[in-house]
Scaffold this motif. Structure first.
Motif, mmCIF file in Angstrom:
data_model
loop_
_atom_site.group_PDB
_atom_site.id
_atom_site.type_symbol
_atom_site.label_atom_id
_atom_site.label_comp_id
_atom_site.label_asym_id
_atom_site.label_seq_id
_atom_site.Cartn_x
_atom_site.Cartn_y
_atom_site.Cartn_z
ATOM 1 N N VAL A 58 8.512 -28.317 -27.275
ATOM 2 C CA VAL A 58 7.524 -29.324 -26.889
ATOM 3 C C VAL A 58 7.628 -30.552 -27.787
ATOM 4 O O VAL A 58 6.951 -31.544 -27.563
ATOM 5 N N MET A 59 8.457 -30.466 -28.843
ATOM 6 C CA MET A 59 8.655 -31.594 -29.750
ATOM 7 C C MET A 59 10.140 -31.675 -30.072
ATOM 8 O O MET A 59 10.853 -30.682 -30.028
ATOM 9 N N GLY A 60 10.614 -32.852 -30.388
ATOM 10 C CA GLY A 60 12.035 -33.044 -30.629
ATOM 11 C C GLY A 60 12.539 -32.301 -31.855
ATOM 12 O O GLY A 60 11.830 -32.166 -32.851
ATOM 13 N N SER A 61 13.780 -31.825 -31.771
ATOM 14 C CA SER A 61 14.375 -31.100 -32.899
ATOM 15 C C SER A 61 14.694 -32.034 -34.064
ATOM 16 O O SER A 61 14.975 -31.569 -35.171
ATOM 17 N N GLU A 62 14.640 -33.351 -33.829
ATOM 18 C CA GLU A 62 14.939 -34.283 -34.919
ATOM 19 C C GLU A 62 13.896 -34.191 -36.036
ATOM 20 O O GLU A 62 14.145 -34.588 -37.172
ATOM 21 N N ASP A 63 12.700 -33.710 -35.721
ATOM 22 C CA ASP A 63 11.654 -33.554 -36.733
ATOM 23 C C ASP A 63 11.653 -32.164 -37.351
ATOM 24 O O ASP A 63 10.825 -31.853 -38.212
ATOM 25 N N ALA A 64 12.558 -31.293 -36.904
ATOM 26 C CA ALA A 64 12.574 -29.908 -37.380
ATOM 27 C C ALA A 64 12.847 -29.830 -38.879
ATOM 28 O O ALA A 64 12.265 -28.999 -39.585
ATOM 29 N N THR A 65 13.708 -30.705 -39.377
ATOM 30 C CA THR A 65 14.027 -30.700 -40.806
ATOM 31 C C THR A 65 12.822 -31.149 -41.633
ATOM 32 O O THR A 65 12.560 -30.606 -42.712
ATOM 33 N N GLY A 66 12.082 -32.118 -41.118
ATOM 34 C CA GLY A 66 10.884 -32.571 -41.820
ATOM 35 C C GLY A 66 9.849 -31.463 -41.927
ATOM 36 O O GLY A 66 9.194 -31.305 -42.964
ATOM 37 N N ARG A 67 9.700 -30.675 -40.865
ATOM 38 C CA ARG A 67 8.746 -29.558 -40.904
ATOM 39 C C ARG A 67 9.227 -28.477 -41.872
ATOM 40 O O ARG A 67 8.415 -27.856 -42.567
ATOM 41 N N ALA A 68 10.546 -28.260 -41.897
ATOM 42 C CA ALA A 68 11.099 -27.292 -42.840
ATOM 43 C C ALA A 68 10.855 -27.748 -44.280
ATOM 44 O O ALA A 68 10.553 -26.930 -45.160
ATOM 45 N N GLN A 69 10.969 -29.041 -44.517
ATOM 46 C CA GLN A 69 10.709 -29.577 -45.856
ATOM 47 C C GLN A 69 9.255 -29.326 -46.246
ATOM 48 O O GLN A 69 8.964 -28.982 -47.402
ATOM 49 N N TRP A 70 8.346 -29.479 -45.278
ATOM 50 C CA TRP A 70 6.929 -29.215 -45.564
ATOM 51 C C TRP A 70 6.723 -27.747 -45.924
ATOM 52 O O TRP A 70 5.973 -27.424 -46.859
ATOM 53 N N VAL A 71 7.388 -26.840 -45.221
ATOM 54 C CA VAL A 71 7.286 -25.408 -45.526
ATOM 55 C C VAL A 71 7.810 -25.143 -46.935
ATOM 56 O O VAL A 71 7.179 -24.429 -47.731
ATOM 57 N N TRP A 72 8.966 -25.727 -47.263
ATOM 58 C CA TRP A 72 9.570 -25.542 -48.585
ATOM 59 C C TRP A 72 8.640 -26.047 -49.682
ATOM 60 O O TRP A 72 8.412 -25.367 -50.686
ATOM 61 N N ASP A 73 8.085 -27.244 -49.494
ATOM 62 C CA ASP A 73 7.190 -27.820 -50.503
ATOM 63 C C ASP A 73 5.913 -26.993 -50.644
ATOM 64 O O ASP A 73 5.392 -26.816 -51.750
ATOM 65 N N THR A 74 5.399 -26.497 -49.526
ATOM 66 C CA THR A 74 4.182 -25.671 -49.567
ATOM 67 C C THR A 74 4.425 -24.387 -50.349
ATOM 68 O O THR A 74 3.583 -23.956 -51.154
ATOM 69 N N GLU A 75 5.584 -23.769 -50.138
ATOM 70 C CA GLU A 75 5.912 -22.553 -50.882
ATOM 71 C C GLU A 75 5.975 -22.823 -52.384
ATOM 72 O O GLU A 75 5.503 -22.019 -53.186
ATOM 73 N N ARG A 76 6.548 -23.952 -52.747
ATOM 74 C CA ARG A 76 6.644 -24.264 -54.178
ATOM 75 C C ARG A 76 5.255 -24.513 -54.762
ATOM 76 O O ARG A 76 4.967 -24.118 -55.896
#
Length: 281
Positions: A58-76
């Protein structure tokens, strides 16, 4: 390594044949054989939907890396252990890395199929519960995966190696039936949801003390999905939340069914005194 699973088109076609054959066989009076075919068709149909849904978003895969970065930062920020550190412990051991790659590619679906066959043949009373859990947790996972999230191996900031590509064992990038395995469906981890489902079902249905060895499957799976850089820790946490919700939905539905089926107490008329009876006459 070629993807070891069927395309959604093939799975859907086989599911349709199995369901139709099951209905036909049951009409001939062979109830058990018909039920087996029906269950095979149901599981394959679910698998077909899962494969197909991976091609949607439902959303473009071009933003997938940005969401992954948010997950990574949240874990840290939460102080979770680094997936990169765990992978670096394993990388010097090629046999261990290749074993993890194979485990990731094969055991998630293989273990679920083995569980369903075992429950159907040996513990039929638990089979509907396990199958419905599988349907609910997979459907809810697919709904979340409509929003693409890149895995750690595709996040530059994570600094993690794509171990499957390194050893030629990747199931991603291989086209089967015109469809490629979805590389941007890291959140939540269906692998984690299914492995915990298997362990819980084996412990609940089994009677042998050896049934507790099934707990090793989710432990190994969590380690494997992280070491191969296919999932973040939080992908597994999200999967457990959805699995818990699936169990809760079934428990609530069971309570409602029990209430509906419970016999209603007969309404008794109040006893009348002899004087009241005489007055009525």
């Amino acid at each position: 390594m070629q993807n070891l699973t069927m395309s959604w088109q093939t799975a859907g076609a086989v599911a349709a044949v199995a369901l139709a054959s099951g209905a036909a066989v049951r009409r001939t009076g062979r109830e058990s054989a018909g039920l087996v075919l029906r269950e095979i068709g149901t599981v394959l149909a679910l698998f077909s939907v899962w494969q197909f849904a991976g091609t949607l978003s439902v959303m473009g895969s071009e933003d997938a890396t940005g969401r992954a970065q948010w997950v990574w930062d949240t874990e840290r920020s939460l102080g979770l252990p680094s997936e990169r550190t765990l992978q670096h412990w394993v990388l010097p051991h090629p046999w261990l890395v290749q074993g993890a790659n194979y485990y990731y590619a094969t055991m998630h679906f293989g273990a679920v199929i083995a569980l369903l066959v075992w429950l159907f043949l040996r513990h039929r009373q638990y089979y509907p519960w396990a199958r419905m859990t599988l349907v609910l947790v997979t459907a809810s996972s697919l709904a979340v995966q409509l929003v693409p999230v890149a895995p750690p191996r595709l996040l530059p900031a994570a600094g993690m190696a794509d171990t499957a590509v390194q050893y030629g064992q990747s199931v991603y990038g291989t086209t089967i039936g015109g469809v490629q395995a979805d590389a941007y469906s890291a959140m939540p981890s269906v692998h984690v949801a299914w492995c915990v489902l298997v362990a819980v079902a084996v412990v609940r249905a089994g009677r042998s003390r050896w049934r507790w060895l099934a707990v090793l499957h989710p432990v190994l799976t969590v380690l494997v999905v992280v070491v191969t850089a296919n999932h973040f820790w939080l992908d597994g946490v999200a999967a457990l939340v959805l699995l818990g919700a699936s169990y809760a939905v079934q428990a609530g539905a069971s309570r409602i069914r029990a209430r509906v089926r419970a016999p209603q107490p007969r309404e008794e008329l109040p006893e009348q005194s002899p004087a009241e009876v005489g007055a009525e006459r």
